[in-house]
Design a protein around this motif. Structure first.
Motif, PDB file in Angstrom:
ATOM      1  N   GLU A   1      -3.481   7.035  -6.311  1.00 36.67           N
ATOM      2  CA  GLU A   1      -4.357   7.473  -5.226  1.00 36.67           C
ATOM      3  C   GLU A   1      -4.381   8.984  -5.042  1.00 36.67           C
ATOM      4  OE1 GLU A   1      -1.599   5.779  -4.951  1.00 36.67           O
ATOM      5  OE2 GLU A   1      -0.351   6.485  -3.299  1.00 36.67           O
TER       6      GLU A   1
ATOM      7  N   GLU B   1       3.724   1.548  -1.715  1.00 30.67           N
ATOM      8  CA  GLU B   1       4.651   1.523  -2.848  1.00 30.67           C
ATOM      9  C   GLU B   1       4.713   2.859  -3.571  1.00 30.67           C
ATOM     10  OE1 GLU B   1       2.522  -0.818  -2.158  1.00 30.67           O
ATOM     11  OE2 GLU B   1       3.670  -2.653  -1.981  1.00 30.67           O
ATOM     12  N   ASN B   2       3.541   3.394  -3.954  1.00 28.02           N
ATOM     13  CA  ASN B   2       3.583   4.636  -4.728  1.00 28.02           C
ATOM     14  C   ASN B   2       4.238   5.761  -3.947  1.00 28.02           C
ATOM     15  OD1 ASN B   2       2.465   3.687  -7.091  1.00 28.02           O
ATOM     16  ND2 ASN B   2       0.363   4.129  -6.463  1.00 28.02           N
ATOM     17  N   ALA B   3       3.934   5.839  -2.654  1.00 25.90           N
ATOM     18  CA  ALA B   3       4.523   6.888  -1.825  1.00 25.90           C
ATOM     19  C   ALA B   3       6.035   6.726  -1.746  1.00 25.90           C
ATOM     20  CB  ALA B   3       3.898   6.864  -0.431  1.00 25.90           C
TER      21      ALA B   3
ATOM     22  N   GLU C   1      -1.392  -3.276  -4.613  1.00 27.96           N
ATOM     23  CA  GLU C   1      -1.178  -4.355  -3.651  1.00 27.96           C
ATOM     24  C   GLU C   1      -2.385  -4.569  -2.745  1.00 27.96           C
ATOM     25  OE1 GLU C   1       1.020  -2.081  -4.350  1.00 27.96           O
ATOM     26  OE2 GLU C   1       2.805  -3.156  -5.011  1.00 27.96           O
ATOM     27  N   ASN C   2      -2.869  -3.496  -2.122  1.00 30.83           N
ATOM     28  CA  ASN C   2      -3.976  -3.683  -1.185  1.00 30.83           C
ATOM     29  C   ASN C   2      -5.196  -4.263  -1.880  1.00 30.83           C
ATOM     30  OD1 ASN C   2      -2.699  -2.890   1.161  1.00 30.83           O
ATOM     31  ND2 ASN C   2      -3.246  -0.739   0.929  1.00 30.83           N
TER      32      ASN C   2
ATOM     33  N   GLY D   1       0.814  -1.212   0.000  1.00 29.17           N
ATOM     34  CA  GLY D   1       0.000   0.000   0.000  1.00 29.17           C
ATOM     35  C   GLY D   1       0.844   1.256   0.000  1.00 29.17           C
TER      36      GLY D   1
ATOM     37  N   LEU E   1      16.310  10.761  -6.589  1.00 30.28           N
ATOM     38  CA  LEU E   1      17.107  10.547  -7.805  1.00 30.28           C
ATOM     39  C   LEU E   1      17.182  11.827  -8.638  1.00 30.28           C
ATOM     40  CD1 LEU E   1      15.792   7.004  -8.824  1.00 30.28           C
ATOM     41  CD2 LEU E   1      18.141   7.542  -8.182  1.00 30.28           C
ATOM     42  N   LYS E   2      16.050  12.529  -8.722  1.00 33.82           N
ATOM     43  CA  LYS E   2      16.039  13.786  -9.482  1.00 33.82           C
ATOM     44  C   LYS E   2      16.997  14.801  -8.896  1.00 33.82           C
ATOM     45  CE  LYS E   2      11.341  13.483 -10.977  1.00 33.82           C
ATOM     46  NZ  LYS E   2       9.969  13.966 -10.776  1.00 33.82           N
TER      47      LYS E   2
ATOM     48  N   TYR F   1       8.017   5.087  -3.892  1.00 34.27           N
ATOM     49  CA  TYR F   1       8.639   5.345  -5.196  1.00 34.27           C
ATOM     50  C   TYR F   1       8.650   6.840  -5.517  1.00 34.27           C
ATOM     51  CZ  TYR F   1       8.743   0.308  -5.995  1.00 34.27           C
ATOM     52  OH  TYR F   1       9.002  -1.025  -5.889  1.00 34.27           O
ATOM     53  N   ARG F   2       7.633   7.582  -5.046  1.00 34.34           N
ATOM     54  CA  ARG F   2       7.663   9.040  -5.232  1.00 34.34           C
ATOM     55  C   ARG F   2       8.890   9.620  -4.542  1.00 34.34           C
ATOM     56  NH1 ARG F   2       2.044   9.248  -5.537  1.00 34.34           N
ATOM     57  NH2 ARG F   2       1.732   9.022  -3.319  1.00 34.34           N
TER      58      ARG F   2
ATOM     59  N   THR G   1      11.382   8.136 -13.214  1.00 34.94           N
ATOM     60  CA  THR G   1      12.745   8.653 -13.122  1.00 34.94           C
ATOM     61  C   THR G   1      13.745   7.546 -12.790  1.00 34.94           C
ATOM     62  OG1 THR G   1      11.866  10.748 -12.383  1.00 34.94           O
ATOM     63  CG2 THR G   1      14.191  10.340 -11.945  1.00 34.94           C
ATOM     64  N   ARG G   2      13.380   6.696 -11.805  1.00 38.05           N
ATOM     65  CA  ARG G   2      14.310   5.658 -11.382  1.00 38.05           C
ATOM     66  C   ARG G   2      14.642   4.688 -12.515  1.00 38.05           C
ATOM     67  NH1 ARG G   2      10.918   1.239  -8.795  1.00 38.05           N
ATOM     68  NH2 ARG G   2       8.789   1.776  -9.395  1.00 38.05           N
TER      69      ARG G   2
ATOM     70  N   VAL H   1      13.928  13.966 -15.248  1.00 40.07           N
ATOM     71  CA  VAL H   1      15.190  14.353 -14.630  1.00 40.07           C
ATOM     72  C   VAL H   1      15.816  15.438 -15.493  1.00 40.07           C
ATOM     73  CG1 VAL H   1      15.593  12.251 -13.399  1.00 40.07           C
ATOM     74  CG2 VAL H   1      16.134  12.346 -15.801  1.00 40.07           C
TER      75      VAL H   1
ATOM     76  N   ILE I   1      16.919   6.624 -15.243  1.00 39.96           N
ATOM     77  CA  ILE I   1      18.303   6.775 -14.773  1.00 39.96           C
ATOM     78  C   ILE I   1      19.044   5.444 -14.868  1.00 39.96           C
ATOM     79  CG2 ILE I   1      19.686   7.135 -12.679  1.00 39.96           C
ATOM     80  CD1 ILE I   1      17.844   9.440 -11.958  1.00 39.96           C
TER      81      ILE I   1
ATOM     82  N   ASN J   1      12.039   8.560  -6.555  1.00 40.41           N
ATOM     83  CA  ASN J   1      12.163   9.361  -7.773  1.00 40.41           C
ATOM     84  C   ASN J   1      12.603  10.783  -7.453  1.00 40.41           C
ATOM     85  OD1 ASN J   1      11.488   7.403  -9.752  1.00 40.41           O
ATOM     86  ND2 ASN J   1       9.308   7.671  -9.340  1.00 40.41           N
TER      87      ASN J   1
END
Lengths: 566, 566
Positions: free
Chosen positions: B59, A351-353, B351-352, A349, A362-363, A355-356, B406-407, B7, B410, A359
Motif C-alpha cells: 500500500e 499486517e504490513n504496518a 486481508e481486507n 489490514g 529486529l534490524k 511487520y514493518r 528481515t524477520r 540486516v 533472522i 522488521n
C-alpha cells in the motif's frame, strides 16, 4: 448509502409511522463492519441510543481520519432522545460521541464509572462538558418509556455493561461487547445468573456481539498471559518494551505485576497510554505497585535490566511510540538484547504496518515476541462456544447479530439457529435497517439513509465518496494539469500550454512532444467552432492528452485541462 | 537505495576488484522482502544469474504494477552472463525475466521443462523468443567457470530445482524455494540423498529459503488436502467454486480428482488458470480425467450439482474471476447453496481484499470455506523442522538465508546456528550486498546500488520514490491548484485566481473566501519586489493557501500554484 451493506432482504423503503405498542430498532452502524457501533431504540416517539462509536478507515478510504455513523436519521429529533447509553469505553463504541454532542450538548450520557471517565477525557479535548449518569451492574433506571437494567459483562476493558431494556412492546437485551472469561483478573464475570433471570422474564429481542462468532471453541482466559509475561521477563537481560492497546487495563496490570516480580520499573510511553492509565489508576481499576512508575525522561538513567516500557503502537500506527522506536525516531533507543513484546491482536489490514515495525525492531537487534510465537494475547470477544452458552441461558425469541462484518453476523446467526431459534426469527440486517418489534415478533419494515460519514481534518461529512474516488485515482496514477491562456477577442493562444504533473513523472520534458499538438487542436477548435465554450476547449485538451498518455505510457492519470481567457 | 534494507553490518562501500580464486555473490533481490528473487554469481569475470523475479507492491507503493530487481549492477556486463538459471516457475522467481531479456535477448535461460514452458508463455506476450536449455534433476552442465548440478526439490509448483554450483573458489548450493513433503502427489521429493552426497563433497556456501523459518514444526503434506476436498464436495448440492493460485498444479489435480469422485465437470475460470493448466496438462504434470473439462460458456447448461469452477482470485485481486463473481460482475452467477472454497494462502496485506470477497460471496448466499475454517491449504515452504534436517544433512560451512523479510532471515540464521554453524559464518545481509567466498570463508566485502525498480504501465524505472511520495500525499489529501495570469508589463492580475481541487472538496465555492487574499498578496508582491521571479510569486500563493487550508480545515493537500504571464 452504505458501502458496507449487510445481508438480509434489504427493504429499501422508508419505514411506516411508528404505532404505540411497537418498539423500533435502527442500527446506525456496526452491522457490516467492525466499528461505528450505534443503535437507536424508539417507543412512542422517544429515542434511546446505545453506543456511538467510530470506524477506522481502510485502504479504500485514503486520507480519512475517522468514519462516523450517519446521524441524519435522528438529527432533527435530538429533542426526543432520552439518553445515550455507552456499554464500555472502546473507541468503536464511544468515539463518535463528541460529534453527536456537538449537535446537542445536553443529551444525557449514561455509563459505568470507567466508561464515563474515558468519554469525559475525550470530550474535554473537544471542549464539551456532558451531562452524565454513572450506573453500575444491577442498577435499574427509567429513561422516558425505556426501563434500563444494567448487567455486568466481561470484556477487554474493565467495567463493561450489557443493557436490558424493558418497554411496553417487549424486552431487549443488548450485550455490548463481551466474552465469558470465567476467571477474569478483577473477578467481574459476565453475569450469567442475571442472564438466566432475564431469560426467565423473557428476552423478546437479543442484540449480540458477533466479532468472534466464526471462531470455534472458547476464548482463552486473560490471566493465562501473566505467567507467559513473567517467564519472558525472567529471561531478558536488557530493556523490555511491551505494546498493547492503551485501554487494556488488565493487560497493563499483568505487565505491572510481572515487572514487580522481576524488580523492574515501568514507564508508560505514548500519550493515550499515559492518560488512560492515569484514569484507571485513579479510579482503582489499575493497581500500581508503589514506586514502580518512572517518567520517560528518567528511563535512560536506569540500568537496562530495570526497565519495562509499556507502549502504544501495537497496530503499527506510524506516529505511535513503537513505530517511532523501530524507526530510530523516538527518545527511547532500541538495541541489541532488548525484547519487544506485542501483547496485542493483529487487526486485518494492519499486517504490513505491523511487520514493518517488527522488521525494523529486529534490524536494531531486538528480539520480538508476538502472538504468532508466544501466548501474549487473547481476544476480548466471546467465541462460538461462549455464544452457545449465551443463547441457551437467554433463550431469546428474536436474535439480531450485531458488531461484525457480514461473515461474522452470518456465523452468529447460525449459532442462534443451532440452539433452537427459528431461522425466521434471526435477523441478518445491515446499517440503516429499521426493525419493528411487536407482539413478540421482530421484522424488518424498512430502511433509512445510513452512509459513511467521513471525518477528515476538521471537516465532518464534507468529504464524499466521489472525493475518495478522486483520491484513489490521484494516489495510484497522479495527475497532469494543462493550462492554456487564450486571447478573449482573437481566440489566439497567448500562453501555454503550461503542463504540471505530480505522481506521474518527475521530468516534465516528457510533455514536450505533446505540447504542439495541444495548441494546434485548440486553435482548430477555436477557428472551427463559433461560440465555443471554455468547457468544449477543455474537453479538446483532455482528449488529446488522455489518448496520448494512455498510448504512450499505458497509464490513466487524472487530467485537468484549464483554458483561461485573458 | 532499497527501502527494504536487510540486516547485518551494512557495508555501503563499493566492493574491491574480484581476484581469481574468489567467488562473488550479489543478491539483487529477495533479501528484505518476499519477492524479486535474484542472485548473481561471479568467477573470473563471468556471471551466472539464479532467478529473476518480481515483487508485488504494497500500500505504500500506490499505482505501481510490479517491482523489479535493480539491474544496474549488471546492465553494462550482460555480455559476461553465461546463463540465467530459473529454479521454478513462480512469478517471484521468473517475473522479471522479460525485463532482463529486453536488455539482451540471447542470455541463455536454463530451467526444468515446466519452468521453461511457463517463462516461454510469458515471454511470448512480450514478443521475446528466448534461448533455452531444459535440464532435469541429476543433470550437470558447465556454464563458463560454473559447473551446475541440478537437484530435485519439492515445492508448491512441480518441477522445482535446487542448483549446486561448483567453482574454483568453492561450492554453493542454492535451494530455490522448497519444502520436504515426504509424500508428494507426484512422488518427486526433495532429494535428500543428493543433499547428503553434496554435503559430503562440501557445501562452502548455502543459500537457503527463509519464508517459513519462523514457523515451528513441519509443513503439512499437500495430499492431506485431497480428502478434505472430497468430503466437502460430497456435501454440496449446488455449484462448487474453488480458488487457488493458477500455477498450483497439484492443488488443481486434487480438485480434478475430487470432482471426478463426485461426478462433477470442471471449468477453469480466469485467464492465467486456463493458460497454465493447458501447459501443465500438455506436458503431463496435470492428469485430466477424460471428458471432465467444460468451457465456461457451457457451464450454465449443466445442473448446478455437476459443476466445479476452478478459479483465480484467491488473494482478492479486484479484476480476477472470484472478485467479479462476488460483485455479481462475472458471467458465473453465485447464489444460495453454492460453496466457495479458498484453497489458498492469505498473503499479508491482502486481508481486507480477501474478506471483502468473502463478505460479498456470503451476501449472495454462498457458503465460504477457507483455511481459517478447514484444512484446504498448506504452504509450499519448509518450516523450521524441515530446515533443521536440511542443515544437518548438508553441514554447510557458510550460510546465507535468502527469500524473506528481515524477520524470516533472522529466524533462519538462528536455525543454522542451532545445528552448529558458527555465528560468524551466518551471513544476514540485504539486497545489493556483495559477498566474497574465498578459502572456505564467506564475508561481506561491499555493496552495490540495489533500489526498487518500479514498473508502472509501460514505464520501467521512470517512477521514483519522489513520485510515490507525491502519490501518497495526493491519495490521502488531494490537491489544490491555483492559477493566476499576470500582465507581463504592468504586473496586474488579468485573470484568476482560478482554483481547481480534487480529492479535497467537491464544492469549489469554499475557495471564494481566499481568492481576494491571494490577489491582494500577489499584487503587493509585484509592487514591492522589483524583478520578482515567477517562482517567488508562486511561493506567495502557496504560503497563503497552505496556511489558510491548514487553519481552516486541518488538512495538508498538495498545493500547486501557477502564475502565468500574458
Amino acid at each position: 448509502m452504505s458501502d458496507a451493506a449487510g445481508v438480509g432482504p434489504a427493504l429499501r423503503t422508508l419505514p411506516p409511522p411508528l404505532e404505540p405498542g411497537t418498539l423500533r430498532v435502527v442500527p446506525l452502524g456496526g452491522l457490516g463492519e467492525i466499528g461505528r457501533n450505534m443503535a437507536v431504540f424508539e417507543v412512542r416517539g422517544k429515542l434511546l441510543i446505545v453506543d456511538c462509536g467510530v470506524l477506522f478507515p481502510e485502504e479504500t478510504q485514503p486520507g480519512v481520519d475517522l468514519i462516523l455513523p450517519d446521524f441524519s436519521y435522528i438529527e432533527d429529533r435530538l429533542d426526543d432522545v432520552v439518553g445515550l447509553v455507552l456499554t464500555h469505553g472502546h473507541e468503536d463504541h464511544i468515539g463518535a460521541v463528541p460529534y453527536l454532542l456537538r449537535l446537542k450538548a445536553d443529551i444525557p450520557v449514561i455509563g459505568s464509572q470507567l466508561t464515563l471517565a474515558l468519554i469525559e477525557a475525550k470530550l474535554q479535548e473537544h471542549r464539551i462538558r456532558p451531562y452524565t449518569l454513572t450506573v453500575s451492574e444491577g442498577q435499574i433506571e427509567q429513561f422516558g418509556p425505556f426501563e434500563c437494567e444494567f448487567v455486568a459483562v466481561n470484556h477487554s476493558i474493565p467495567d463493561a455493561l450489557a443493557v436490558f431494556i424493558r418497554t411496553e412492546a417487549g424486552n431487549v437485551l443488548h450485550t455490548g461487547d463481551f466474552k465469558m472469561d470465567q476467571l477474569p483478573l478483577d473477578g467481574r464475570i459476565t453475569d450469567l445468573r442475571a442472564f438466566a433471570r432475564l431469560g426467565e422474564e423473557g428476552v423478546d429481542l437479543l442484540l449480540v456481539d458477533s466479532t468472534n462468532a466464526d471462531v470455534p471453541g472458547f476464548t482463552t482466559a486473560e490471566r493465562e498471559i501473566g505467567p507467559v509475561l513473567e517467564g519472558l521477563f525472567g529471561q531478558v537481560r536488557k530493556r523490555i518494551i511491551v505494546a498493547s492497546f492503551s485501554s487494556h487495563v488488565h493487560r497493563v496490570q499483568q505487565v505491572l505485576d510481572a515487572a514487580r516480580a522481576h524488580d523492574r520499573f515501568v514507564c508508560f510511553a505514548g500519550r493515550s497510554m499515559v492518560r488512560n492509565m492515569a484514569i484507571a489508576a485513579k479510579l482503582g481499576y489499575l493497581r500500581v505497585p508503589d514506586g514502580i512508575l518512572v517518567d520517560i525522561k528518567n528511563v535512560d538513567d536506569l540500568p537496562d535490566d530495570r526497565v519495562v516500557l509499556m507502549s502504544t503502537g501495537s497496530q503499527g500506527e506510524p506516529m505511535a511510540a513503537l513505530s517511532r522506536m523501530a524507526n530510530g525516531d523516538h527518545r527511547i533507543t532500541v538495541g541489541k538484547g532488548d525484547t519487544v513484546i506485542l501483547a496485542s491482536s493483529l487487526i486485518p489490514g494492519n499486517e504490513n504496518a505491523v511487520y514493518r515495525v517488527i522488521n525494523g525492531l529486529l534490524k536494531l537487534g531486538a528480539d520480538v515476541i508476538h502472538k504468532g510465537n508466544a501466548k501474549v494475547h487473547v481476544s476480548g470477544h466471546a467465541a462460538a462456544g461462549e455464544l452457545l452458552y449465551c443463547y441457551n441461558i437467554l433463550r431469546p425469541k428474536n436474535v439480531m447479530p450485531v458488531h461484525g462484518e457480514t461473515r461474522h453476523l452470518i456465523a452468529n446467526g447460525k449459532l442462534a439457529q443451532q440452539t433452537g431459534v427459528p431461522a425466521a426469527n434471526v435477523l441478518l440486517t445491515d446499517d440503516g435497517s429499521v426493525i419493528d418489534l411487536v407482539d413478540g415478533k421482530a421484522r424488518v419494515v424498512g430502511a433509512v439513509e445510513c452512509g459513511f460519514v467521513y471525518v477528515d481534518g476538521s471537516s465532518v461529512g464534507e468529504i464524499t465518496d466521489a472525493d475518495l474516488k478522486d483520491r484513489r485515482i490521484l494516489g495510484e496514477e497522479g495527475f497532469i494539469s494543462i493550462i492554456t491562456v487564450v486571447n478573449r477577442t482573437t481566440g489566439k493562444i497567448v500562453s501555454g500550454p503550461d503542463i504540471h504533473a505530480r505522481g506521474f513523472a518527475e521530468d516534465e520534458s516528457v510533455f514536450d512532444e505533446i505540447k504542439p499538438k495541444i495548441n494546434q487542436a485548440l486553435e482548430e477548435a477555436v477557428m472551427n467552432t463559433r461560440d465555443h465554450s471554455t468547457y468544449q476547449l477543455q474537453q479538446v485538451v483532455r482528449r488529446i492528452v488522455g489518448t496520448w498518455v494512455n498510448r504512450r505510457y499505458r497509464r490513466r492519470p487524472m487530467i485537468i485541462p484549464v483554458v483561461l481567457e485573458a
